[in-house]
Design a protein around this motif. Structure first.
Motif, PDB file in Angstrom:
ATOM      1  N   VAL A  78       0.845  -1.200   0.000  1.00 32.14           N
ATOM      2  CA  VAL A  78       0.000   0.000   0.000  1.00 32.14           C
ATOM      3  C   VAL A  78       0.879   1.248   0.000  1.00 32.14           C
ATOM      4  CG1 VAL A  78      -1.620   1.352   1.392  1.00 32.14           C
ATOM      5  CG2 VAL A  78      -2.006  -1.082   1.045  1.00 32.14           C
ATOM      6  N   GLY A  79       1.929   1.231   0.813  1.00 35.47           N
ATOM      7  CA  GLY A  79       2.851   2.372   0.860  1.00 35.47           C
ATOM      8  C   GLY A  79       3.516   2.635  -0.476  1.00 35.47           C
ATOM      9  N   LEU A  80       3.904   1.579  -1.170  1.00 42.52           N
ATOM     10  CA  LEU A  80       4.522   1.750  -2.485  1.00 42.52           C
ATOM     11  C   LEU A  80       3.529   2.336  -3.487  1.00 42.52           C
ATOM     12  CD1 LEU A  80       6.678  -1.478  -2.801  1.00 42.52           C
ATOM     13  CD2 LEU A  80       7.487   0.856  -2.476  1.00 42.52           C
ATOM     14  N   LEU A  81       2.285   1.878  -3.451  1.00 41.94           N
ATOM     15  CA  LEU A  81       1.268   2.423  -4.357  1.00 41.94           C
ATOM     16  C   LEU A  81       0.986   3.894  -4.063  1.00 41.94           C
ATOM     17  CD1 LEU A  81      -1.285  -0.524  -4.555  1.00 41.94           C
ATOM     18  CD2 LEU A  81       0.180   0.341  -6.387  1.00 41.94           C
ATOM     19  N   VAL A  82       0.875   4.225  -2.777  1.00 38.20           N
ATOM     20  CA  VAL A  82       0.607   5.615  -2.397  1.00 38.20           C
ATOM     21  C   VAL A  82       1.782   6.499  -2.807  1.00 38.20           C
ATOM     22  CG1 VAL A  82       0.345   7.164  -0.425  1.00 38.20           C
ATOM     23  CG2 VAL A  82      -1.004   5.085  -0.550  1.00 38.20           C
ATOM     24  N   GLU A  83       2.997   6.059  -2.536  1.00 39.59           N
ATOM     25  CA  GLU A  83       4.164   6.858  -2.898  1.00 39.59           C
ATOM     26  C   GLU A  83       4.288   7.029  -4.411  1.00 39.59           C
ATOM     27  OE1 GLU A  83       5.980   8.565  -0.865  1.00 39.59           O
ATOM     28  OE2 GLU A  83       5.096   7.718   0.931  1.00 39.59           O
ATOM     29  N   PHE A  84       3.927   6.000  -5.168  1.00 39.65           N
ATOM     30  CA  PHE A  84       3.943   6.110  -6.628  1.00 39.65           C
ATOM     31  C   PHE A  84       2.961   7.172  -7.098  1.00 39.65           C
ATOM     32  CE2 PHE A  84       2.433   4.584 -10.833  1.00 39.65           C
ATOM     33  CZ  PHE A  84       3.612   4.793 -11.539  1.00 39.65           C
ATOM     34  N   ALA A  85       1.748   7.148  -6.538  1.00 34.19           N
ATOM     35  CA  ALA A  85       0.745   8.138  -6.921  1.00 34.19           C
ATOM     36  C   ALA A  85       1.150   9.543  -6.474  1.00 34.19           C
ATOM     37  CB  ALA A  85      -0.606   7.763  -6.333  1.00 34.19           C
ATOM     38  N   VAL A  86       1.754   9.667  -5.300  1.00 38.48           N
ATOM     39  CA  VAL A  86       2.231  10.975  -4.832  1.00 38.48           C
ATOM     40  C   VAL A  86       3.319  11.500  -5.757  1.00 38.48           C
ATOM     41  CG1 VAL A  86       3.481  12.143  -2.973  1.00 38.48           C
ATOM     42  CG2 VAL A  86       1.582  10.636  -2.424  1.00 38.48           C
ATOM     43  N   THR A  87       4.200  10.622  -6.196  1.00 35.95           N
ATOM     44  CA  THR A  87       5.255  11.037  -7.129  1.00 35.95           C
ATOM     45  C   THR A  87       4.644  11.557  -8.426  1.00 35.95           C
ATOM     46  OG1 THR A  87       6.743   9.393  -6.170  1.00 35.95           O
ATOM     47  CG2 THR A  87       7.343  10.277  -8.317  1.00 35.95           C
ATOM     48  N   ILE A  88       3.630  10.883  -8.927  1.00 35.36           N
ATOM     49  CA  ILE A  88       2.946  11.357 -10.139  1.00 35.36           C
ATOM     50  C   ILE A  88       2.310  12.723  -9.885  1.00 35.36           C
ATOM     51  CG2 ILE A  88       0.980  10.929 -11.673  1.00 35.36           C
ATOM     52  CD1 ILE A  88       1.615   7.935 -11.387  1.00 35.36           C
ATOM     53  N   GLY A  89       1.630  12.880  -8.754  1.00 34.09           N
ATOM     54  CA  GLY A  89       1.004  14.162  -8.424  1.00 34.09           C
ATOM     55  C   GLY A  89       2.016  15.284  -8.270  1.00 34.09           C
ATOM     56  N   LEU A  90       3.159  14.984  -7.648  1.00 42.14           N
ATOM     57  CA  LEU A  90       4.191  16.016  -7.499  1.00 42.14           C
ATOM     58  C   LEU A  90       4.764  16.437  -8.844  1.00 42.14           C
ATOM     59  CD1 LEU A  90       6.166  14.879  -4.337  1.00 42.14           C
ATOM     60  CD2 LEU A  90       4.818  16.952  -4.627  1.00 42.14           C
ATOM     61  N   PHE A  91       5.022  15.474  -9.715  1.00 52.43           N
ATOM     62  CA  PHE A  91       5.517  15.818 -11.036  1.00 52.43           C
ATOM     63  C   PHE A  91       4.471  16.608 -11.812  1.00 52.43           C
ATOM     64  CE2 PHE A  91       9.018  13.004 -10.307  1.00 52.43           C
ATOM     65  CZ  PHE A  91      10.015  13.462 -11.153  1.00 52.43           C
ATOM     66  N   ALA A  92       3.215  16.240 -11.684  1.00 53.22           N
ATOM     67  CA  ALA A  92       2.154  16.967 -12.376  1.00 53.22           C
ATOM     68  C   ALA A  92       2.063  18.400 -11.873  1.00 53.22           C
ATOM     69  CB  ALA A  92       0.819  16.252 -12.184  1.00 53.22           C
TER      70      ALA A  92
END
Length: 141
Positions: free
Chosen positions: A42-56
Motif C-alpha cells: 500500500v505504501g509503495l502504491l501511495v508513494e507512486f501516486a504521490v510522485t505522479i502528483g508532485l511531477f504533475a
C-alpha cells in the motif's frame, strides 16, 4: 523549488525501496507478517501516486482523472499522518530506552525529521495540484 523537490522525491521513491529490498536480510524478510507486507505494498502504491502528483504539480501537467486528486490528497494526508506517527513512535522508543554509546538517537531524530518534511511537502504538492485542477475546471465551466 517544486521541480527540484519532485525530482528528488522521485529519486527517493525509485532508489530507497530498491535499496531496502537489496539490503534487507533474508531472515528479516521471512519474518514479515502478511499485514506488514500489505502495508509495504500500500505504501509503495501511495508513494507512486504521490510522485505522479508532485511531477504533475511541478511541471504543470494534466493527469486524469481530474476529480480524483482532491479526495486523494486527503487520503494521503491520512497515510502520511500514519507513517509520521509510526516514525515518531519509533523515535520515542529510542528516546525512552537509549543504548549506552549509541548514535541511534541522533539518526532516529534525523530520520523522523526527514520523514516529516517529505510527508508534508509531498502532501502539499498533491493538495496544491488538486486545487489548481479545481480552479481550472471552474474557469472552464
Amino acid at each position: 523549488m517544486w521541480k527540484a523537490f519532485a525530482v528528488l522525491y522521485g529519486l527517493i521513491f525509485i532508489f530507497l525501496p530498491s535499496l531496502a529490498f537489496v539490503s534487507l536480510p533474508p531472515e528479516i524478510a521471512r519474518q514479515l507478517s502478511s499485514a506488514d507486507r500489505g502495508l509495504l505494498h500500500v505504501g509503495l502504491l501511495v508513494e507512486f501516486a504521490v510522485t505522479i502528483g508532485l511531477f504533475a504539480y511541478a511541471f504543470d501537467l494534466k493527469i486524469p482523472p481530474f476529480s480524483l486528486w482532491r479526495p486523494f490528497s486527503w487520503l494521503i494526508a491520512g497515510w502520511f499522518l500514519y507513517t509520521s506517527l509510526a516514525e515518531g513512535w519509533d523515535f520515542v522508543a529510542l528516546f525512552v530506552a537509549p543504548q549506552p554509546a549509541d548514535e541511534s538517537l541522533l539518526s532516529g531524530f534525523l530520520g523522523l525529521l526527514v520523514v516529516l518534511l517529505l510527508n508534508y511537502f509531498g502532501w502539499l504538492g498533491v493538495w496544491r495540484y488538486a486545487g489548481r485542477l479545481r480552479q481550472q475546471s471552474a474557469v472552464m465551466s
